[in-house]
Enzyme design. Structure first.
Site, PDB file in Angstrom:
ATOM      1  N   ASP A  71      37.153  39.681  64.374  1.00 51.92           N
ATOM      2  CA  ASP A  71      36.755  41.044  64.733  1.00 51.92           C
ATOM      3  C   ASP A  71      36.489  41.134  66.235  1.00 51.92           C
ATOM      4  O   ASP A  71      35.489  40.622  66.727  1.00 51.92           O
ATOM      5  CB  ASP A  71      35.485  41.430  63.964  1.00 51.92           C
ATOM      6  CG  ASP A  71      35.068  42.873  64.246  1.00 51.92           C
ATOM      7  OD1 ASP A  71      35.647  43.772  63.598  1.00 51.92           O
ATOM      8  OD2 ASP A  71      34.206  43.095  65.102  1.00 51.92           O
ATOM      9  N   TYR A  79      34.893  44.303  74.289  1.00 53.86           N
ATOM     10  CA  TYR A  79      34.384  42.931  74.351  1.00 53.86           C
ATOM     11  C   TYR A  79      35.084  42.129  75.467  1.00 53.86           C
ATOM     12  O   TYR A  79      34.595  41.070  75.871  1.00 53.86           O
ATOM     13  CB  TYR A  79      34.569  42.180  73.026  1.00 53.86           C
ATOM     14  CG  TYR A  79      33.919  42.829  71.817  1.00 53.86           C
ATOM     15  CD1 TYR A  79      33.013  43.884  71.944  1.00 53.86           C
ATOM     16  CD2 TYR A  79      34.218  42.382  70.530  1.00 53.86           C
ATOM     17  CE1 TYR A  79      32.446  44.478  70.824  1.00 53.86           C
ATOM     18  CE2 TYR A  79      33.646  42.968  69.418  1.00 53.86           C
ATOM     19  CZ  TYR A  79      32.769  44.027  69.566  1.00 53.86           C
ATOM     20  OH  TYR A  79      32.210  44.603  68.451  1.00 53.86           O
ATOM     21  N   LYS A 114      39.221  47.670  68.361  1.00 51.49           N
ATOM     22  CA  LYS A 114      38.564  48.989  68.283  1.00 51.49           C
ATOM     23  C   LYS A 114      38.847  49.832  69.509  1.00 51.49           C
ATOM     24  O   LYS A 114      38.989  49.301  70.622  1.00 51.49           O
ATOM     25  CB  LYS A 114      37.045  48.814  68.131  1.00 51.49           C
ATOM     26  CG  LYS A 114      36.652  47.806  67.061  1.00 51.49           C
ATOM     27  CD  LYS A 114      35.159  47.711  66.837  1.00 51.49           C
ATOM     28  CE  LYS A 114      34.814  46.519  65.959  1.00 51.49           C
ATOM     29  NZ  LYS A 114      34.610  45.263  66.679  1.00 51.49           N
ATOM     30  N   HIS A 167      35.402  53.001  67.562  1.00 49.34           N
ATOM     31  CA  HIS A 167      34.211  52.158  67.737  1.00 49.34           C
ATOM     32  C   HIS A 167      32.910  52.930  67.549  1.00 49.34           C
ATOM     33  O   HIS A 167      31.917  52.395  67.050  1.00 49.34           O
ATOM     34  CB  HIS A 167      34.246  51.558  69.152  1.00 49.34           C
ATOM     35  CG  HIS A 167      33.544  50.253  69.289  1.00 49.34           C
ATOM     36  ND1 HIS A 167      34.000  49.244  70.093  1.00 49.34           N
ATOM     37  CD2 HIS A 167      32.406  49.774  68.719  1.00 49.34           C
ATOM     38  CE1 HIS A 167      33.177  48.211  70.022  1.00 49.34           C
ATOM     39  NE2 HIS A 167      32.208  48.506  69.195  1.00 49.34           N
TER      40      HIS A 167
HETATM   41  N1  LIG Z   1      31.219  48.007  65.695  1.00 46.91           N
HETATM   42  C1  LIG Z   1      30.160  47.809  66.447  1.00 46.91           C
HETATM   43  O1  LIG Z   1      29.625  48.742  67.077  1.00 46.91           O
HETATM   44  C2  LIG Z   1      29.582  46.443  66.544  1.00 46.91           C
HETATM   45  C3  LIG Z   1      28.346  46.259  67.171  1.00 46.91           C
HETATM   46  C4  LIG Z   1      27.820  44.967  67.212  1.00 46.91           C
HETATM   47  C5  LIG Z   1      28.533  43.922  66.633  1.00 46.91           C
HETATM   48  N2  LIG Z   1      29.756  44.137  66.055  1.00 46.91           N
HETATM   49  C6  LIG Z   1      30.542  43.033  65.459  1.00 46.91           C
HETATM   50  O2  LIG Z   1      29.721  42.237  64.622  1.00 46.91           O
HETATM   51  C7  LIG Z   1      29.685  40.905  65.112  1.00 46.91           C
HETATM   52  C8  LIG Z   1      28.328  40.259  64.858  1.00 46.91           C
HETATM   53  O3  LIG Z   1      27.281  41.015  65.393  1.00 46.91           O
HETATM   54  P1  LIG Z   1      26.378  40.510  66.614  1.00 46.91           P
HETATM   55  O4  LIG Z   1      27.184  39.608  67.467  1.00 46.91           O
HETATM   56  O5  LIG Z   1      25.784  41.710  67.216  1.00 46.91           O
HETATM   57  O6  LIG Z   1      25.176  39.751  65.943  1.00 46.91           O
HETATM   58  P2  LIG Z   1      24.898  38.667  64.782  1.00 46.91           P
HETATM   59  O7  LIG Z   1      26.154  38.112  64.252  1.00 46.91           O
HETATM   60  O8  LIG Z   1      23.919  39.290  63.865  1.00 46.91           O
HETATM   61  O9  LIG Z   1      24.098  37.546  65.588  1.00 46.91           O
HETATM   62  C9  LIG Z   1      24.700  36.771  66.576  1.00 46.91           C
HETATM   63  C10 LIG Z   1      23.609  35.881  67.194  1.00 46.91           C
HETATM   64  O10 LIG Z   1      23.114  34.958  66.233  1.00 46.91           O
HETATM   65  C11 LIG Z   1      23.337  33.615  66.694  1.00 46.91           C
HETATM   66  N3  LIG Z   1      23.759  32.850  65.501  1.00 46.91           N
HETATM   67  C12 LIG Z   1      24.963  32.837  64.910  1.00 46.91           C
HETATM   68  N4  LIG Z   1      24.964  32.061  63.819  1.00 46.91           N
HETATM   69  C13 LIG Z   1      23.717  31.549  63.709  1.00 46.91           C
HETATM   70  C14 LIG Z   1      23.114  30.671  62.798  1.00 46.91           C
HETATM   71  N5  LIG Z   1      23.796  30.184  61.753  1.00 46.91           N
HETATM   72  N6  LIG Z   1      21.803  30.349  62.982  1.00 46.91           N
HETATM   73  C15 LIG Z   1      21.104  30.845  64.026  1.00 46.91           C
HETATM   74  N7  LIG Z   1      21.640  31.708  64.931  1.00 46.91           N
HETATM   75  C16 LIG Z   1      22.942  32.049  64.779  1.00 46.91           C
HETATM   76  C17 LIG Z   1      24.406  33.718  67.754  1.00 46.91           C
HETATM   77  O11 LIG Z   1      24.269  32.732  68.733  1.00 46.91           O
HETATM   78  P3  LIG Z   1      25.445  31.651  69.111  1.00 46.91           P
HETATM   79  O12 LIG Z   1      26.710  32.414  69.404  1.00 46.91           O
HETATM   80  O13 LIG Z   1      24.867  31.004  70.331  1.00 46.91           O
HETATM   81  O14 LIG Z   1      25.557  30.743  67.932  1.00 46.91           O
HETATM   82  C18 LIG Z   1      24.123  35.092  68.358  1.00 46.91           C
HETATM   83  O15 LIG Z   1      23.072  34.982  69.305  1.00 46.91           O
HETATM   84  C19 LIG Z   1      30.013  41.062  66.590  1.00 46.91           C
HETATM   85  O16 LIG Z   1      30.416  39.849  67.198  1.00 46.91           O
HETATM   86  C20 LIG Z   1      31.095  42.098  66.522  1.00 46.91           C
HETATM   87  O17 LIG Z   1      32.321  41.523  66.118  1.00 46.91           O
HETATM   88  C21 LIG Z   1      30.272  45.384  65.995  1.00 46.91           C
END
Ligand SMILES: NC(=O)c1ccc[n+]([C@@H]2O[C@H](COP(=O)([O-])OP(=O)(O)OC[C@H]3O[C@@H](n4cnc5c(N)ncnc54)[C@H](OP(=O)(O)O)[C@@H]3O)[C@@H](O)[C@H]2O)c1
Length: 274
Positions: A48, A53, A78, A111
Site C-alpha cells: 500500500d 509517500y 492513491k 486519498h
Molecule cells: N489512506 C490514508 O490516509 C492513510 C493514512 C495513514 C496510513 N495509511 C496506510 O496505512 C499504513 C499503516 O499506517 P501507519 O504507518 O500510519 O501506522 P501503523 O502501521 O499503525 O504503525 C506504524 C508504526 O508502528 C511501528 N511498528 C510496526 N510494527 C510494529 C510491531 N510489530 N511492534 C511495535 N511497533 C511496530 C512502526 O515502526 P517501524 O517502521 O520502525 O517498525 C511505525 O512506527 C501506512 O503505511 C499507509 O500505507 C493510509
C-alpha cells in the site's frame, strides 16, 4: 509466513490479501526497497503506497527485483489532494504508473475527500477502471456522509474504503454502510502508530495468548473482516505483523477490545470534513 494469508474477494472478483505492507513514512530509497523486499520474501503479496509517500518508484523497483510475478502482487496507490479534478486525476494516475514502472495498479484510491472536486475525480477513477489502468477503484478517509454522496451518483460503487481503524477508533457506522454495499474496508494505522501498543487491556490479551500487542490489534481487525495495513521497515516486525493466522481471539478477548473505543484518530480525522 508459516500460514498463508487469506484473501478477501473484491466486488470485481479479484482476491485481496488480508494483510498488506504499508509504506507511509518509509523513507524513499533503500529503506522502502528493503521493507518491500523483506515483505515479499516473507510472503506478503499486497503493498500500500501513495503518491504523497514519495516512494512509488522504490515500491515498483523492489517488486521487479523480487522475482515475484507482477500478477501475484496487489499494488495500491492513491490520488493526492492537489491532483483532484477529472483531467488532473487521470494525469496523476499516469504519473504514478510511470513512477511504479507498471501499466496498471490493482487499486487506485482517492486519498482524502476533498470537497467538491472529489466528484469529478471519481468520474476519472471510473474511467481508469474501464480502461484497465486501475483494476479496482476506491476511496480513503470517506465516512458516511462522503460515501452517501458518492453512492448517490456513482456508476461504479467503490470497491474499497481505506480508513483509520483500531479498537480505539472503530467507525462502526461507516463499516456497516460499507458492508451493505459490498465495499471492502481497509484498516490503516492499525497499530495506532504505536500509541496504544502498551495499553493494559491489549497487553493483557497478548500475554494471555502468548502473542504480541501488535498481533492482537491486527488480529482484532482480521476477525472484524478488515484488510489490515501495518507499516514497518524492520524485517522482524514485518514478519510478526503477518503471523496472524495460526491463532484466534476468543469472544471474550474480542469483547474486551471492542470496549476500547475512544475516538482515537492518530492522523487526519475526516469526521466533519464537508
Ligand atoms: N489512506 C490514508 O490516509 C492513510 C493514512 C495513514 C496510513 N495509511 C496506510 O496505512 C499504513 C499503516 O499506517 P501507519 O504507518 O500510519 O501506522 P501503523 O502501521 O499503525 O504503525 C506504524 C508504526 O508502528 C511501528 N511498528 C510496526 N510494527 C510494529 C510491531 N510489530 N511492534 C511495535 N511497533 C511496530 C512502526 O515502526 P517501524 O517502521 O520502525 O517498525 C511505525 O512506527 C501506512 O503505511 C499507509 O500505507 C493510509
Amino acid at each position: 509466513m508459516s500460514v498463508p494469508t487469506p484473501c478477501i474477494a473484491l466486488a470485481t472478483g479479484a482476491p485481496l490479501s488480508q494483510v498488506g505492507l504499508g509504506v507511509y513514512q518509509s523513507a524513499p530509497g533503500a529503506a522502502t526497497r528493503d521493507a518491500v523486499t523483506a515483505a515479499l520474501d516473507l510472503g506478503y503479496r499486497h503493498i500500500d503506497t501513495a503518491r504523497i509517500y514519495g516512494n512509488e518508484a522504490d515500491v515498483g523497483a523492489a517488486i521487479r527485483a523480487s522475482g515475484v510475478p507482477r500478477d501475484q502482487v496487489f499494488v495500491t496507490t492513491k490520488l493526492w489532494n492537489d491532483d483532484h479534478g477529472y483531467d488532473a486525476a487521470l494525469r496523476a494516475l499516469d504519473a504514478s504508473l510511470s513512477r511504479l514502472g507498471m501499466d496498471h495498479v490493482d487499486l487506485y484510491l482517492i486519498h482524502w475527500p476533498v470537497p467538491e472536486r472529489r466528484r469529478d475525480s471519481w468520474r476519472a477513477l471510473e474511467r481508469a477502471f474501464a480502461d484497465g489502468k486501475a483494476r479496482a477503484i476506491g476511496v480513503s478517509n470517506y465516512l458516511v456522509p462522503h460515501l452517501r454522496e458518492l453512492l448517490g451518483e456513482a456508476r461504479t460503487v467503490p470497491h474499497v474504503d481505506q480508513i483509520e481503524l483500531s479498537p480505539f477508533l472503530q467507525r462502526r457506522d461507516t463499516c456497516t454502510l460499507c458492508r451493505e454495499h459490498g465495499i471492502v474496508v481497509e484498516a490503516y494505522s492499525p497499530l495506532t502508530r504505536g500509541k496504544r501498543l502498551g495499553h493494559p487491556a491489549v497487553t493483557a490479551v497478548a500475554r494471555a495468548i502468548g502473542r504480541t500487542p501488535a498481533q492482537v490489534l491486527l488480529r482484532w481487525g482480521i476477525q472484524h473482516g478488515f484488510v489490515v495495513l501495518p507499516k514497518s521497515i524492520h524485517r522482524a516486525r514485518i514478519a510478526e505483523n503477518a503471523a496472524l493466522f495460526d491463532f484466534a481471539l476468543d469472544p471474550a478477548a474480542m469483547a474486551q477490545l471492542d470496549a476500547l473505543e475512544e475516538g482515537l484518530a492518530t492522523g487526519w480525522d475526516p469526521d466533519g470534513e464537508p
